[in-house]
Design an enzyme around this catalytic site. Structure first.
Site, PDB file in Angstrom:
ATOM      1  N   ALA A   1      -5.625 -22.707 -28.678  1.00  0.00           N
ATOM      2  CA  ALA A   1      -6.962 -22.572 -28.081  1.00  0.00           C
ATOM      3  C   ALA A   1      -7.909 -21.940 -29.088  1.00  0.00           C
ATOM      4  CB  ALA A   1      -6.881 -21.694 -26.833  1.00  0.00           C
ATOM      5  N   LYS A   2      -9.135 -22.435 -29.093  1.00  0.00           N
ATOM      6  CA  LYS A   2     -10.141 -21.817 -29.958  1.00  0.00           C
ATOM      7  C   LYS A   2     -10.903 -20.823 -29.091  1.00  0.00           C
ATOM      8  CE  LYS A   2     -13.443 -23.320 -33.473  1.00  0.00           C
ATOM      9  NZ  LYS A   2     -12.905 -22.491 -34.554  1.00  0.00           N
ATOM     10  N   ALA A   3     -10.283 -19.655 -28.934  1.00  0.00           N
ATOM     11  CA  ALA A   3     -10.784 -18.677 -27.970  1.00  0.00           C
ATOM     12  C   ALA A   3     -11.382 -17.462 -28.683  1.00  0.00           C
ATOM     13  CB  ALA A   3      -9.649 -18.227 -27.054  1.00  0.00           C
TER      14      ALA A   3
END
Ligand code: PPE
Length: 339
Positions: free
Chosen positions: A161-163
């Site tokens: 995830a690009k969190a």
């Protein structure tokens, strides 16, 4: 000391509306500010041979959707709606090329960790990013340091995830590298295998083999990475997705990094090991990749989403004395001293 700020453009897209730049604000009790509950993308628009076009727009927005889903957020707009809003935002800001930053986050209204029903805000900002920034690194290569920080483990977080919150890990690694005189950090995964840069995927070339770490090495599944893999295969190189040991970095013929912000950057040294000038394979991939980005490679034409001509005048260029020195590979907006 005057505070430094970001040069203003006209518009930011916020929850379905085009909002004047200055008015795109959030409350201090926004959930994401406290807990890092946001996901984002980094996308770029290039002023290519067929006019302004966004590179792999749909893939980026689909990854945004997946990142949001992994952290239990539902984006109240479709990929098509976000894509059209982005194209409109670029045109309205008078831009032909820019960096694009969509952000999806838990906003104001509920505190505490279990805020699954609180509102999900969506914003898109675009800003010009002169090609000269980091141009030197793209040409001669950068100095990288293997970080003392390990990449976030899948035992604790979701590397795919690009969190927002996850970037504290990247910030620790990047700061350590920069403060020690290096341009970029290379993080190992929790097993000690090579993972990626603080904001880029990594490739290692040896004896003609182009290798890059697999998903199980906790990488972010980069869209530039996939593009380079496709281009490398099309150019006839052997592309292998496999675990890479730290020592292989030191003995590589060539090492390079890929990412939307950084694009494709050769690595000229890792720790104290000199890798020399950017190599032949790096150069040929870099050239082909640029062709794809700028619409000069018909076979990759489907990667470009045409934006159309700007509907507003171009923003003024900053005076040279207003531009701060830029670090290699960083997608920073132009920085100006506030008046
Ligand atoms: N790994 C990480 C951790 C990462 O942040 C990026 C993108 C990549 C790999 C490469 O992914 P892709 O852009 O899809 O090829 N980093 C974004 C943000 C960087 C930042 O410093 O902010 C970017 O490049 O836009």
């Amino acid at each position: 000391m005057a505070a430094s700020g970001i040069e203003e453009l006209e518009w930011i897209w916020m929850n379905g509306e085009f909002v004047p730049w200055q008015d795109a604000k959030v409350h201090v009790l926004s959930h994401a500010l406290h807990y890092g509950t946001g996901v984002f993308e980094g996308i770029r628009c290039y002023d290519g041979d067929q006019g302004p076009a966004v590179f792999r727009h749909r893939e980026h927005l689909e990854r945004l959707e997946r990142s949001a889903e992994l952290y239990y957020m539902k984006i109240p707009y479709s990929v098509d709606e976000l894509a059209e809003s982005t194209r409109e935002l670029i045109r309205r800001n008078g831009l032909r090329s820019c960096y694009i930053r969509p952000l999806v986050f838990r906003g104001y209204g509920e505190m505490g960790l279990y805020a699954s029903h609180s509102e999900v805000d969506v914003t898109i900002a675009v800003w010009p990013w002169g090609a000269y920034l980091g141009e030197e690194g793209k040409k001669v290569g950068i100095k990288a340091k293997v970080s003392s920080w390990r990449r976030i483990s899948p035992l604790s977080l979701i590397p795919q995830a690009k969190a927002s919150g996850q970037y504290l890990n990247s910030i620790l690694a990047k700061t350590e590298a920069a403060d020690s005189g290096y341009d970029e950090a290379i993080l190992l995964d929790e097993r000690g295998m090579v993972c990626e840069g603080s904001g880029e995927n990594i490739f290692v070339v040896r004896d003609g083999e182009v290798a890059t770490p697999p998903s199980v090495a906790s990488i972010l599944d980069g869209i530039s990475r996939r593009s380079i893999m496709k281009i490398a295969k099309d150019l006839g190189y052997e592309v292998v997705v496999r675990d890479i040991a730290r020592g292989e970095l030191y003995q590589a013929d060539e090492v390079f990094l890929t990412g939307t912000a950084a694009e494709m950057v050769p690595v000229r040294s890792v720790d104290q090991h000199d890798l020399g000038e950017p190599g032949e394979i790096t150069r040929s991939l870099q050239e082909r990749f640029e062709d794809a980005l700028y619409g000069r490679a018909p076979e990759y034409g489907s990667w470009l989403d045409p934006v159309g001509e700007p509907t507003a005048p171009a923003p003024p260029e900053p005076r040279p004395d207003q531009v701060q020195a830029e670090e290699i590979g960083e997608p920073k907006p132009r920085i100006v001293e506030s008046q």
